[in-house]
Design an enzyme around this catalytic site. Structure first.
Site, mmCIF file in Angstrom:
data_model
loop_
_atom_site.group_PDB
_atom_site.id
_atom_site.type_symbol
_atom_site.label_atom_id
_atom_site.label_comp_id
_atom_site.label_asym_id
_atom_site.label_seq_id
_atom_site.Cartn_x
_atom_site.Cartn_y
_atom_site.Cartn_z
ATOM 1 N N GLU A 99 4.690 -24.862 -2.729
ATOM 2 C CA GLU A 99 4.123 -24.776 -1.431
ATOM 3 C C GLU A 99 3.160 -23.589 -1.427
ATOM 4 O O GLU A 99 2.599 -23.126 -2.232
ATOM 5 C CB GLU A 99 5.456 -24.502 -0.927
ATOM 6 C CG GLU A 99 7.113 -24.286 -0.885
ATOM 7 C CD GLU A 99 8.281 -23.676 0.045
ATOM 8 O OE1 GLU A 99 7.460 -22.948 0.979
ATOM 9 O OE2 GLU A 99 9.691 -23.877 -0.143
ATOM 10 N N GLU A 152 2.476 -18.546 -12.070
ATOM 11 C CA GLU A 152 2.046 -17.401 -13.324
ATOM 12 C C GLU A 152 0.749 -18.220 -13.102
ATOM 13 O O GLU A 152 0.546 -18.633 -14.040
ATOM 14 C CB GLU A 152 2.630 -16.600 -14.425
ATOM 15 C CG GLU A 152 1.788 -15.903 -15.203
ATOM 16 C CD GLU A 152 1.111 -14.662 -14.159
ATOM 17 O OE1 GLU A 152 -0.259 -14.722 -14.597
ATOM 18 O OE2 GLU A 152 1.656 -14.108 -14.101
ATOM 19 N N SER A 202 -2.757 -12.960 -8.760
ATOM 20 C CA SER A 202 -1.320 -11.940 -8.764
ATOM 21 C C SER A 202 -0.540 -12.725 -10.372
ATOM 22 O O SER A 202 -0.466 -13.651 -10.117
ATOM 23 C CB SER A 202 -0.391 -12.230 -8.176
ATOM 24 O OG SER A 202 0.571 -11.453 -7.962
ATOM 25 N N SER A 212 1.900 -7.736 -10.191
ATOM 26 C CA SER A 212 3.677 -7.372 -9.627
ATOM 27 C C SER A 212 4.409 -6.611 -10.284
ATOM 28 O O SER A 212 4.730 -6.377 -11.803
ATOM 29 C CB SER A 212 4.208 -8.839 -9.712
ATOM 30 O OG SER A 212 3.619 -9.745 -8.964
ATOM 31 N N LEU A 213 4.122 -5.286 -10.877
ATOM 32 C CA LEU A 213 4.966 -3.969 -11.404
ATOM 33 C C LEU A 213 6.471 -3.745 -11.167
ATOM 34 O O LEU A 213 7.455 -3.859 -11.907
ATOM 35 C CB LEU A 213 4.165 -3.186 -10.771
ATOM 36 C CG LEU A 213 4.219 -1.562 -11.765
ATOM 37 C CD1 LEU A 213 3.576 -1.725 -14.078
ATOM 38 C CD2 LEU A 213 3.458 -0.413 -11.113
ATOM 39 N N CYS A 273 7.365 -13.747 0.092
ATOM 40 C CA CYS A 273 7.716 -13.899 -1.666
ATOM 41 C C CYS A 273 8.812 -13.760 -2.246
ATOM 42 O O CYS A 273 9.494 -12.969 -1.560
ATOM 43 C CB CYS A 273 6.532 -12.566 -2.190
ATOM 44 S SG CYS A 273 5.091 -12.390 -1.442
#
Length: 369
Positions: A98, A172, A204, A227-228, A346
């Protein structure tokens, strides 16, 4: 049996030049092919007018120009009130990915969130894609085809083209480093029609340290988002299992080196999840972690995912968290959750369309506020 055709865009320019030579053609033909695809947007070898008819035929016997197609059995793009658009693409091996088109409310900026993998190996607990597991990396062509296809759609439907690309979709990107880097080099090549600067490309990552180091080494000055989601080691390990391998201290050290290499702020993405990471103490820990890093915080309203037992933070908790961050000197923005109603925001990339996999209800721990 018919030969399986491969996407020619899956080849780097160097690999294509070598292939062209093996066909007895001069290597510069590879640059011509790239120019037709990326400068003119052609989708058929027959449109490449400076190639001989026999060479066009040879290429078409072994290769295709486009490797993705919108799903025929589902709505490939659904319009929300904010005009966020989700695209569901089928790949040549029947897998699905997507992409999400996000227009700006007030500018001509057109952002496309793209996928880099089918599935993901990192299994973040709040993300639907993570529960798919890792299936495979996307090729260079499959990454670029998302931009090419949406650019064509955008030109036909609304005018304009994609101005910003964010690698925040499925997968990732730093675990598919070579293909993502090759795609970025093409997206930023001034000879091609994309004409997107590196400053308008965001990668990211969950904090994949080897990939961040490679990104530093390349000299590609794109934006970096992390992405914390928690500055508490144990909570981050619960949310993002790779944090067990790469601690917050290790992450901070590599990000300090990134700051030294590139003089632009790092974005920390932080999804506020009720009773997990949304307390004022969590905000204080976040401010301590950010000390010494040129950064900004992008707070995200958590989008609930079916069968995952996390809840979005109530408005009061969110506002208290924001106030505490600002008190401690952090720059905070709140990302408007655009597309949740079409499963496009997200963590909402639709697992059921990838390979029909269902997952059972996930039980999560709760932390006191």
């Amino acid at each position: 049996m018919n030969e399986v055709k491969h996407d020619i865009k899956a080849l780097s320019l160097e690999a294509l030049m070598a292939l062209i030579n093996s066909y007895g053609q001069p290597a510069f033909r590879a640059k011509q092919i790239f120019h037709w695809i990326y400068a003119h947007g052609v989708t058929d070898f027959a449109q490449m007018k400076n190639l001989s008819a026999s060479f066009q035929t040879l290429l078409s016997q072994h290769f295709t120009v486009s490797s993705i197609q919108p799903h025929a059995d589902t709505v490939s793009h659904e319009i929300t009130p904010e005009q966020t658009v989700k695209f569901l693409f089928r790949l040549s091996d029947e897998q699905s990915i997507e992409s999400v088109f996000i227009p700006s409310d007030s500018t001509s900026r057109n952002t496309l969130c793209i996928s880099s993998q089918v599935g993901c190996a990192f299994a973040c607990k709040f993300c639907a894609t993570g529960y798919m597991g890792f299936i495979r990396n996307l090729t260079i062509g499959e990454i670029l085809d998302q931009v090419l296809w949406v650019n064509r759609w955008l030109g036909d439907q609304r005018g304009g083209k994609i101005t910003n690309v964010v690698f925040m979709g499925m997968g990732e990107p730093l675990a598919n480093f070579d293909n993502c880097l090759a795609a970025i080099r093409i997206l930023t090549n001034p000879d091609y029609a994309f004409q997107i600067s590196t400053r308008k490309i965001t990668v990211s990552t969950v904090g994949f340290i080897p990939g961040i180091q490679r990104l530093i080494d390349t000299g590609i000055n794109c934006k970096l988002a992390i992405s914390l989601h928690s500055a508490h080691q144990a909570i981050r390990e619960e949310l993002i299992p790779i944090a067990k391998e790469y601690s917050l201290a290790t992450l901070k050290a590599i990000l300090t080196r990134y700051n030294q290499a590139y003089k632009q702020p790092i974005t920390f993405e932080y999804s506020l999840i009720h009773k997990i990471n949304d307390s004022e103490q969590d905000a204080i820990l976040l401010s301590k972690f950010c000390k010494g890093i040129n950064c900004k915080i992008n707070l995200i309203d958590y989008n609930s995912v079916d069968n995952i037992d996390y809840l979005p933070s109530p408005e009061g908790h969110k506002q208290a968290f924001i106030r505490k961050c600002i008190e401690h000197g952090l720059t905070v923005t709140v990302r408007k959750s655009r597309g949740a109603d079409i499963q496009a925001a997200c963590g909402q990339l639709a697992i059921q369309h990838v390979h029909g996999k269902k997952f059972s209800k996930i039980q999560t721990s709760r932390h006191s506020t």
